[in-house]
Write a protein that holds these residues in place. Structure first.
Motif, short mmCIF file in Angstrom:
data_model
loop_
_atom_site.label_atom_id
_atom_site.label_comp_id
_atom_site.label_asym_id
_atom_site.label_seq_id
_atom_site.Cartn_x
_atom_site.Cartn_y
_atom_site.Cartn_z
N ILE A 92 -18.94 -26.05 74.53
CA ILE A 92 -18.92 -25.19 73.35
C ILE A 92 -17.54 -25.15 72.70
O ILE A 92 -17.43 -25.30 71.47
CB ILE A 92 -19.36 -23.77 73.74
N GLU A 93 -16.46 -25.00 73.49
CA GLU A 93 -15.17 -24.71 72.89
C GLU A 93 -14.14 -25.81 73.04
O GLU A 93 -13.05 -25.68 72.49
CB GLU A 93 -14.61 -23.43 73.52
N ALA A 94 -14.45 -26.88 73.75
CA ALA A 94 -13.45 -27.94 73.93
C ALA A 94 -13.29 -28.76 72.63
O ALA A 94 -14.01 -28.54 71.65
CB ALA A 94 -13.84 -28.84 75.09
N ARG A 95 -12.37 -29.68 72.68
CA ARG A 95 -12.14 -30.54 71.52
C ARG A 95 -13.40 -31.35 71.25
O ARG A 95 -14.00 -31.91 72.17
CB ARG A 95 -10.94 -31.46 71.76
N LEU A 96 -13.80 -31.39 69.98
CA LEU A 96 -15.03 -32.01 69.53
C LEU A 96 -16.25 -31.39 70.19
O LEU A 96 -17.30 -31.99 70.34
CB LEU A 96 -15.01 -33.53 69.81
N GLY A 97 -16.10 -30.11 70.56
CA GLY A 97 -17.25 -29.38 71.07
C GLY A 97 -18.09 -28.84 69.93
O GLY A 97 -17.92 -29.19 68.75
N VAL A 98 -19.03 -27.97 70.27
CA VAL A 98 -19.98 -27.48 69.26
C VAL A 98 -19.23 -26.72 68.17
O VAL A 98 -19.45 -26.93 66.97
CB VAL A 98 -21.04 -26.58 69.94
N LEU A 99 -18.31 -25.80 68.58
CA LEU A 99 -17.58 -25.02 67.58
C LEU A 99 -16.62 -25.89 66.78
O LEU A 99 -16.46 -25.69 65.56
CB LEU A 99 -16.80 -23.89 68.27
N ASP A 100 -16.01 -26.87 67.43
CA ASP A 100 -15.07 -27.73 66.72
C ASP A 100 -15.79 -28.56 65.67
O ASP A 100 -15.34 -28.69 64.52
CB ASP A 100 -14.37 -28.63 67.73
N LYS A 138 -24.35 -34.96 64.17
CA LYS A 138 -23.08 -35.18 64.86
C LYS A 138 -23.13 -34.66 66.30
O LYS A 138 -22.57 -35.27 67.21
CB LYS A 138 -21.95 -34.48 64.10
N LEU A 139 -23.82 -33.55 66.49
CA LEU A 139 -23.96 -33.02 67.86
C LEU A 139 -24.75 -34.00 68.73
O LEU A 139 -24.40 -34.25 69.89
CB LEU A 139 -24.65 -31.65 67.84
N TYR A 140 -25.84 -34.56 68.20
CA TYR A 140 -26.64 -35.51 68.98
C TYR A 140 -25.79 -36.71 69.38
O TYR A 140 -25.85 -37.19 70.52
CB TYR A 140 -27.85 -35.99 68.17
N LYS A 141 -24.99 -37.14 68.44
CA LYS A 141 -24.20 -38.33 68.69
C LYS A 141 -23.08 -38.08 69.68
O LYS A 141 -22.81 -38.92 70.55
CB LYS A 141 -23.63 -38.83 67.36
N GLN A 142 -22.45 -36.91 69.60
CA GLN A 142 -21.27 -36.64 70.42
C GLN A 142 -21.62 -36.21 71.84
O GLN A 142 -20.94 -36.58 72.80
CB GLN A 142 -20.42 -35.55 69.73
N HIS A 143 -22.68 -35.41 72.02
CA HIS A 143 -22.94 -34.77 73.30
C HIS A 143 -24.27 -35.17 73.93
O HIS A 143 -24.79 -34.45 74.79
CB HIS A 143 -22.94 -33.23 73.13
N SER A 144 -24.82 -36.25 73.53
CA SER A 144 -26.11 -36.66 74.09
C SER A 144 -26.00 -36.98 75.58
O SER A 144 -26.98 -36.90 76.32
CB SER A 144 -26.65 -37.87 73.33
#
Length: 1813
Positions: free
Chosen positions: A500-508, A527-533
């Motif tokens: 949630i809060e790390a770099r390139l996390g959900v909030l970022d 972007k979320l699907y691509k970054q955290h899949s």
């Protein structure tokens, strides 16, 4: 243990269930390891084959023994798993209705949806000072734990309250703050704790709303820091808020509401003060009607608004700001109703010109209507080169309008929070704080948006902190006990937080997308699907491309990305904000001004406008997104929490229907998993969850030991050997320093072994008992058979003997019958003959006797009549002779008196008195002048004659002078004869008047005698009727019951009134203490260098005393009252001033009267002194005459005083004798009138005789001095001068004689008029008395006639009523008579004191010299009592030394070997001497200084029981002495003759007695407070925890009990007290009070109050502790109470009613011991426990805990039967007893048998300056 042993037959297990989550079952066949099926039976006897395997289901969870079900602490369970936790919570919640349960360091709170009476001040006091785990789980226990750790460790604390909406978080946080406000209340007048509590209704109004799950759901998070000083008193607070749900302002789901404040304003719109808001019903506004239900059941929005306004006022927000706040909130509602219309092109919109809501919106906010109308439909675009104004579509305009509404409300919310913090801020330095975090719990809905994402993110952070803290505490426990441990693995949610809060996390990524000009929610989701899949905590739904799933610690949550960007940006157009900044209302403008904005400085330069418009830099605050702000505040919160010691409260919502005490297992499990409770269980279960101290383990499982092993003194070694024998696997337990640690399930195994051992022992006991019973039965049957045989044989023998006796008796009866028959005939004939002879002889004898009696009665009548006639004639002659003698003697005496008065007075004075005689005086003067002219003419002629004839001429002149004087004397003699003739005529007239009066009086006396005879006849009849009434009254005893009930009710009312008065005194004492503290603080804070008058320079009475004495001025009292009001506040001062202003009213009147009399007396004394000085300076003759007059006056006064005393004694004696007889009231009144007239006539005669004698003696002395002074002058003068002086002297004497005769005539006339008036008054009084007697006779005749017409029963009742009425009237008349006599007696005493004081003053003036050390004692030689013993005298300058030696510095042990209450006796002896010398200032100073000194000593030693008891005894003894020697007859009945002589003579100290009585009550209350403070820590340990009966109490596992981190481990925990220690302490109190001489009645009341404290504290702890509610503890408690009762009997305190106060705890002990199964048991309990309320009985039954398997729990049905059973009870609403209740104290009058003259003062006291008198 192996699997085969664990899963054997009859073992109970838990299996999963889709409906109930978990279901109970029982194994019916032994399970062998490896079998695929487990054979079970459900609770409804349904068989079930449960498949078991490594791939399918694992073995089911084992159930805990029934003895462990319902434990206070979940960690005390033997098997720790989810079904055990759920079942334990369910049982506690549904059966005993316990909403709180411990789970290690976590308090689980289940919302009952019902108001419970477990949050009162008594509950707070019960939990205050207790260790966590000692009492039942409660939010107050967590708050007390935090408070104690803050004080002990000096470390800040935090209480984290979490849970989902509707779980009760806000209420729990509110009660925690209430606990801190009560325990740590502020010491100053700022009342910070009240302000902290007052912030709650404000925040609920603006931050709470109705949701589908909760009617009062908090839609924001808050963290309140309560600051404390070094004394751990509240000095201030601060509040931080998190993530207000702004979207609720413009949108609510179905059946939900907006924030409460909107509906409160709409509900109050009709009130005048809200008319300018232009509001109507909430249904008329868009923002409040979306949920379609604007009401909440049971909530009054208008009343809540009043509470909100009161809270605003208390927090210092002024009325103007409140009005502005309501205007801003009302404007939001009008803003929502502004209708935006679309244009034809669809790309633009407009607002109707006559839109009323827009007009109201602009008016309320004070902004330009045209500008707002324009910018609601347009927006400004700024580029690098140009600025464009763009039209907005209807949708865009509505969104902008809603964003503006949300922004306005958010700014308003922040402003209110800021001002609340200002009100709670303090300038004092904060030493530590306790934070209360009320934050939202984990949330998951069908549609989850940005708000749920932030909430769950915050819960992830809190759960991480919670897990680490629990793990840390668990490891610290192992290290402290020094046992080997391995790292316990616990769930770490750091990967989810990083997601949630790390770099390139959900909030970022969300912030990055918000910065993109055309960013959308869909692009962000991609972007979320691509970054955290690849992340394990992130998932993509199969059927959606705009949502995402995050795997939280509690559950998976699917979030819809729609709206995330808009809510994160929180965009508000700057043009609209600028309009609001320009508002004409300062508050509205301040809301929207940024803190960083600085007003530009004023400049005189000309502003140059640039050619191109420079774009304005955007606000820095608007650059920060909502997510960024929330993340920053959350990090700050976590830093604060990590720097404190956290305490956790997890709130659980039991059902979604908001039904009271309904438990939905599925909903509860979801919340248990989400709030971290199960994680705590898992961490505990991974280690050693069960912990036992060595003593507890030994006491519980010593039944498993052999007899030889129990003899070892080392209990640790015994426990080690036992465990190594019973449990083969040593990894299942560990031995610590003080505890034994067990793995999960081991305690259950030990319980099974213990139950088996008990079962074997029971079987053996049953076998033995049954054999013994059979042997008893055989012996009984054999004995019965032998007995039957013996009785049968005896019966046959007795029957034969009876036949023989009957035969012999028949013969005897025949013989006796025949004899009796013949004898009866003979006796009848003989009796008839004797009777006839007797009657005949009697007839002849009576005839002779009657004739003799007739002659005898005639002679008696003649004798009596003749005697009466002679006596009447004699009495008349004697009365006439006496009357004539009296009148003649009176005439002669008055004649002589007038002559003496004429000689003593001058002619001018008589001329002023009798102006009517001026003509005669002028005529006589003219005659005298003529005679003198003739004499001078003759003298002139005779002087021309030869000197040789000088002697002849002188002789002639003398003859002529004598001839002239004789003529005058002859004329005066004639006038005198005429006056004498008039006097004789007046005397004759008086005699005639007296004769007429005497005749009339004789007739009236005859009439009175006749009436008295009639009255006597009526009395006799009345006495007969009374006699019959009394006989009938004795037969019926109903009245006695009624009277006793009336006496009981009156006594109860008296006690209630006395208690109210003593409570007022207690409040007054508290207010005094508060006033003294404030005065000290004020003096310290306002100190300035230089000379300044302090309160010690003023009167001690005005500064230290709480009462108004004689010398206190009215102005001073008023100033003190005003100052008291200013310093204490109006409400609190009114309570105190209202009490003693009434007391001051009467004293002020007396003070004014005293001043007036004092001024008059001073003036008279000054006048007397001036006259005396003038007379002394003028002539020595007048001084000598005055001195002679004073001596005579003094002697006359002394004789008068003696006679008055004698008359008063005779009057008292006669009145008391007549009052003691049963005479009617009119006779008593007659005797009183007669005596009063005699006294009045005696006084008049005394006055007349006194004046006569004084004037006569004074005149004689003055005449003698005049003659002596004139003799030498006459001898040295020449003859002509002598002859010239003789004539005026003779004429003056003649004139004096003449005027004396006139005065005597007037005096006689006045006397005759007075006597005639008196005779008229007496005649009128007799007529009135006759009328009254007639009325009385008529009334009695009416009563007799009415009584005769009644039935016998009614006649008796009517007679009783009449007799009661008569006795009441007689009693009232007697009381009135006694009051009159007492009033006259006091008046005479006062006159006597005044005369004595005048005599003493005259003596003092007559003395020419005095000795220097002038003692205040004055010598009066005329008193009979020359030696006054029992008094102490001292100099005025030694008064301070007296009080310092006798009160301030004295210690009780210095006078322990002397007479008890010695200081009181010494002070009273000093008061007696001041009264003896009639020194009112000294008496006042003595009493006032004594009271103030005692108060100061008690204030200094307010925690010393011995000192308080000592001064309570002395104060009460001084009060008794003032009563005993007051002179009141009510207090003198037990005095000796010598003690009656020692009574006070001059002063009535009744007011000071009342002040001393109030002071005694205050000291008594302080004594109780000190004693309760000493014994209160001992009560629970002595009464409930100590084993008075050894080896009786069983021990259960206590889980987290005694694991409180607030316990002082280094000192071995809290001190433990035994019952004997408590009894010793009570004995010490009793011995101290007895040694100090305290009255036995007061000692009994003190003991009663202490026993009430023991009972209340014991019962309150019993009601709040489950571990002491067992059969064995009931036995222990009953034994302890019996020991207390035995102590009362041993100390002769049985009559003190102290044993009655123990009745509730005795009945509670009996309740724990009786059977509790059937209906008959319920009836027996209701009849037994009369001193307990139904609520307390049910609570004890719910808490009843069996200590082994042979005891049974109380069934729910039995408890319900107790609750529903109709009872005639008046139960109080509160559960706990009031430990601060104080019985009204009564100080009975106890006179002392000690004689004051025999009192010995030891030299060790250093009172040598006191002189015995």
């Amino acid at each position: 243990m192996s699997v085969n042993e664990l899963y054997a037959k009859y073992t109970r297990v838990w299996i999963p269930d889709p409906d109930h989550v978990w279901r109970a079952a029982e194994i019916v066949r032994d399970y062998k390891e490896g079998e695929p099926v487990l054979h079970l039976t459900l609770e409804d006897e349904t068989p079930l084959e449960y498949s078991v395997g490594p791939k399918s289901n694992s073995l089911p969870f084992l159930r805990n023994p029934d003895i462990l079900v319902g434990e206070n602490d979940l960690t005390a369970l033997s098997y720790l798993h989810e079904p055990a936790v759920l079942h334990n919570l369910k049982v506690r919640f549904l059966e005993p209705n316990h909403i709180y349960t411990y789970c290690g360091i976590v308090l689980v709170a289940i919302n009952p949806y019902e108001q419970l009476h477990i949050y009162g001040e008594e509950v707070i006091r019960a939990y205050s000072g207790q260790n966590m785990g000692d009492m039942d789980p409660h939010i107050f226990a967590v708050a007390e734990e935090a408070y104690k750790q803050m004080a002990r460790d000096e470390r800040n604390q935090s209480i984290i309250v979490s849970g989902e909406s509707g779980a009760g978080k806000t209420v729990s946080a509110k009660y925690a703050m209430r606990f801190f406000a009560t325990v740590g209340g502020s010491t100053s007048d700022t009342n910070v704790e009240e302000k902290v509590l007052a912030s709650s209704p404000i925040m609920e109004a603006i931050g709470n709303a109705k949701t589908t799950r909760n009617d009062n759901s908090s839609r924001f998070g808050k963290y309140i820091q309560i600051g404390f000083n070094r004394q751990y008193r509240i000095i201030g607070a601060n509040m931080r808020t998190y993530l207000l749900e702004k979207s609720r302002v413009v949108f609510q789901a179905e059946d939900e509401r907006n924030y409460h404040i909107f509906y409160q304003l709409c509900a109050s719109a009709s009130l005048p003060e809200y008319k300018d808001l232009c509001l109507t019903s909430a249904e008329d506004f868009t923002f409040t009607s979306m949920g379609e239900n604007i009401f909440i059941e049971g909530v009054n929005d208008a009343a809540d608004l009043e509470k909100t306004r009161e809270a605003f006022t208390l927090l210092g927000i002024k009325e103007g700001n409140q009005s502005s706040i309501f205007k801003v909130i009302a404007s939001i509602l009008h803003l929502g109703n502004i209708e935006i219309c679309s244009q034809r092109d669809g790309e633009s919109c407009h607002i109707l010109k006559d839109d009323l809501h827009l007009k109201h919106f602009c008016t309320l906010l004070g902004v330009e209507l045209k500008q707002m109308e324009h910018w609601l439909c347009h927006r400004k675009l700024i580029t690098a080169t140009e600025t464009y104004v763009k039209n907005m579509s209807t949708k865009q305009a509505e969104n902008a309008r809603d964003a503006l509404a949300k922004h306005i409300y958010a700014r308003m919310f922040d402003w209110i929070v800021e001002h609340i913090n200002k009100a709670l801020h303090t300038s004092s330095k904060q030493h530590s704080f306790i934070g209360v975090l009320d934050i939202y719990g984990f949330e998951t809905f069908e549609v989850n948006s940005f708000e749920q994402f932030c909430i769950n993110y915050a819960n992830e952070k809190l759960q991480q902190q919670f897990n680490s803290h629990v793990f840390k505490l668990e490891q610290e426990e192992y290290m402290k006990e020094q046992i080997p441990w391995t790292l316990i693995d616990f769930y770490d949610n750091q990967p989810c937080i990083d997601l949630i809060e790390a770099r390139l996390g959900v909030l970022d990524l969300l912030d990055e997308e918000c910065r993109v000009p055309k960013g959308t929610d869909e692009n962000w989701a991609q972007k979320l699907y691509k970054q955290h899949s690849v992340s394990a905590h992130f998932q993509k739904p199969r059927m959606s491309n705009v949502s995402f799933i995050i795997v939280h610690f509690a559950d998976k949550v699917e979030y819809q990305s729609e709206g995330f960007l808009e809510k994160n940006r929180d965009t508000v157009y700057g043009e609209q904000i600028n309009i609001l900044k320009a508002s004409e209302f300062q508050l509205v403008a301040d809301l929207f001004h940024d803190k960083d904005d600085v007003p530009p400085p004023k400049s005189s330069r000309v502003n140059v406008r640039p050619a191109k418009t420079t774009p304005k830099a955007p606000n820095k605050e608007h650059k920060k997104t909502v997510g960024h702000q929330f993340r920053s505040s959350l990090h700050l919160l976590m830093e604060t929490l990590n720097a404190t010691t956290p305490h956790y409260v997890r709130c659980i919502k039991p059902n979604d229907l908001k039904e009271p005490f309904m438990f939905d297992s599925r909903r509860a499990v979801q919340q248990l998993r989400a709030c971290g409770v199960l994680e705590t269980i898992r961490i505990s279960a991974a280690g050693y969850p069960s912990r036992w101290t060595y003593p507890d383990f030994f006491n519980r499982y010593r039944v498993l030991l052999k007899k030889s092993e129990m003899t070892s003194p080392d209990k640790k070694l015994v426990c080690r050997n036992l465990l190594e024998t019973l449990i083969k696997d040593h990894d299942m337990f560990q031995f610590g320093k003080t505890k034994i640690f067990f793995r999960a399930g081991q305690v259950a195994y030990l319980e099974k072994l213990r139950a088996d051992r008990f079962r074997t022992a029971c079987i053996k006991i049953q076998k033995t008992v049954r054999g013994w019973l059979q042997r008893l039965r055989y012996r009984k049957v054999r004995k019965m058979a032998v007995t039957l045989q013996r009785y049968g044989r005896g019966y046959l023998a007795r029957r034969h003997a009876e036949f023989l006796r009957q035969t012999r008796a028949a013969l005897l009866c025949q013989k006796q019958y025949r004899m009796v028959r013949d004898r009866r005939v003979y006796l009848r004939v003989r009796r008839a003959v004797v009777t006839i002879q007797a009657f005949t002889r009697g007839m002849f004898t009576r005839r002779i006797y009657q004739e003799f009696m007739l002659h005898h009665k005639a002679m008696l009548i003649q004798k009596v009549v003749r005697g009466w006639i002679q006596r009447r004639r004699f009495r008349r002659a004697r009365d006439a002779a006496i009357t004539i003698q009296c009148l003649f003697r009176r005439v002669q005496a008055r004649r002589r008196l007038k002559q003496l008065k004429v000689e003593a007075r001058s002619a001018e004075r008589l001329k002023s008195l009798n102006s009517g005689m001026e003509n005669k005086i002028v005529q006589l003067q003219r005659k005298m002048d003529d005679k003198s002219k003739e004499l001078r003419t003759q003298n002139d002629q005779l002087l021309q004659v030869n000197n040789k004839l000088q002697k002849q001429l002188e002789q002639v002149k003398s003859q002529q002078g004598e001839a002239g004087g004789g003529a005058q004397l002859s004329s005066l003699q004639e006038e005198l004869d005429r006056l004498r003739q008039e006097l004789q005529e007046a005397t004759a007239q008086r005699k005639r008047t007296e004769e007429e009066h005497r005749n009339e009086k004789t007739g009236l006396q005859l009439r009175v005698e006749e009436l008295e005879k009639e009255n006597a006849l009526l009395k006799s009849e009345k006495e007969e009727m009374n006699h019959r009434i009394l006989q009938q009254t004795k037969s019926s005893g109903e009245d006695s019951g009624t009277v006793s009930l009336m006496e009981t009710s009156l006594q109860a009312e008296l006690d209630a009134e006395r208690q109210r008065y003593q409570n007022l005194l207690k409040q007054m004492t508290t207010v005094e203490q508060r006033y003294d503290n404030l005065k000290e603080e004020l003096s310290m804070s306002k100190f300035q260098p230089g000379h300044r008058r302090n309160p010690s320079n003023q009167s001690s009475l005005e500064s230290d005393s709480n009462y108004t004495s004689i010398s206190t001025s009215e102005v001073g009292d008023t100033e003190d009252s005003i100052q008291l009001v200013e310093e204490m506040g109006l409400e609190k001062a009114a309570m105190d001033i209202g009490v003693f202003m009434k007391l001051q009213k009467r004293v002020r009147e007396l003070e004014q009267e005293r001043r007036r009399l004092q001024v008059n007396l001073d003036k008279m004394e000054e006048l007397a002194r001036s006259r005396a000085s003038e007379s002394r300076s003028s002539t020595s003759e007048q001084e000598t005459a005055d001195l002679a007059y004073n001596n005579l006056k003094r002697q006359e006064l002394e004789s008068e005083n003696k006679k008055l005393k004698k008359d008063l004694n005779e009057l008292r004696k006669s009145i008391s004798e007549r009052a003691s007889e049963n005479d009617p009231s009119n006779e008593l009144q007659d005797s009183y009138n007669l005596l009063l007239s005699q006294l009045r006539s005696a006084n008049e005669e005394l006055e007349g005789r006194k004046e006569e004698v004084l004037i006569l003696r004074t005149q004689i002395v003055s005449a003698a001095h005049i003659q002596e002074s004139k003799q030498p002058i006459q001898q040295s003068s020449e003859a002509p001068e002598v002859s010239e002086d003789k004539e005026p002297v003779d004429s003056e004497e003649a004139l004096k004689a003449y005027h004396g005769l006139c005065e005597s005539k007037k005096l006689l006339e006045a006397q005759l008029q007075t006597q005639s008036r008196q005779h008229g008054d007496e005649l009128e009084a007799l007529h009135t008395q006759i009328e009254l007697l007639r009325d009385d006779i008529e009334k009695k005749q009416e009563i007799l006639s009415f009584t005769a017409s009644l039935s016998p029963e009614a006649r008796v009742e009517y007679s009783v009523q009449q007799e009661i009425t008569r006795l009441t009237n007689d009693n009232l008349d007697l009381k009135e008579l006694v009051e009159k006599l007492e009033k006259n007696e006091r008046k005479l005493k006062k006159q006597l004191r005044i005369y004595m004081k005048k005599v003493q003053e005259l003596e003092a003036e007559a003395q020419t010299s005095r000795s220097r050390p002038a003692m205040s004692r004055q010598v009066t030689v005329q008193r009979k009592e020359k030696d006054f013993e029992g008094m102490l005298e001292y100099y005025k300058e030694d008064e301070a030394l007296l009080f310092r030696t006798l009160i301030t510095d004295i210690r009780p042990n210095t006078v322990s070997a002397t007479v008890p209450c010695l200081p009181a006796y010494i002070l009273f002896m000093c008061i007696r001497h001041a009264d003896y010398v009639n020194d009112d200032q000294k008496v006042e100073s003595l009493l006032t200084s004594t009271i103030n000194a005692i108060k100061k000593v008690l204030k200094k030693n307010n925690e010393d029981f011995e000192m308080t008891s000592f001064w309570l005894a002395n104060t009460s003894r001084l009060l008794h002495c003032l009563k005993q020697y007051s002179g009141d007859e009510a207090f003198m009945t037990q005095n000796t003759g010598k003690q009656n002589e020692h009574c006070l003579k001059n002063f009535d100290l009744a007011e000071y007695r009342q002040v001393l009585s109030d002071l005694s009550i205050q000291i008594y209350q302080q004594l109780i407070k000190v004693a309760e403070g000493i014994i209160q820590p001992m009560i629970v340990s002595a009464m409930l925890e100590s084993e008075s009966i050894p080896s009786l109490a069983g021990v259960k596992t206590m889980g987290y009990r005694n694991r409180s981190s607030s316990m002082d481990v280094d000192s071995g925990g809290p001190p433990t007290y035994t019952l004997q220690a408590l009894i010793r302490q009570l004995g010490q109190f009793h011995g101290t009070m007895r040694d100090h001489g305290l009255d036995p009645e007061i000692v009994g009341q003190v003991v009663r109050q202490l026993f009430h404290c023991v009972n209340a504290v014991t019962l309150n702890n019993l009601l709040l502790r489950k571990d002491v509610c067992s059969w064995s503890n009931g036995m222990q408690l009953r034994y302890n109470t019996s020991q207390m009762e035995e102590w009362l009997r041993a100390n002769n305190l049985s009559q003190s009613k102290a044993a009655e106060t123990l009745e509730p705890i005795i009945q509670a002990a009996q309740l724990l011991q009786v059977k509790k199964k059937t209906t008959q048991d319920a009836e027996a309990i209701c009849s037994l426990c009369t001193a307990l309320s139904t609520q307390q009985i049910v609570k004890i039954l719910n808490l009843y805990t069996p200590l082994n398997e042979f005891e049974e729990r109380v069934s729910v049905s039995f408890i319900r039967s107790i609750q529903t059973r109709p009872q005639q009870r008046h139960d109080p609403p509160q559960l706990l007893m009031d430990t601060k209740h104080m019985f009204p104290v009564l100080f009975p009058y106890t006179p002392s048998a000690l004689s004051l003259e025999t009192l010995h003062i030891p030299a060790s006291l250093g009172l040598d300056f006191l002189t015995r008198v």
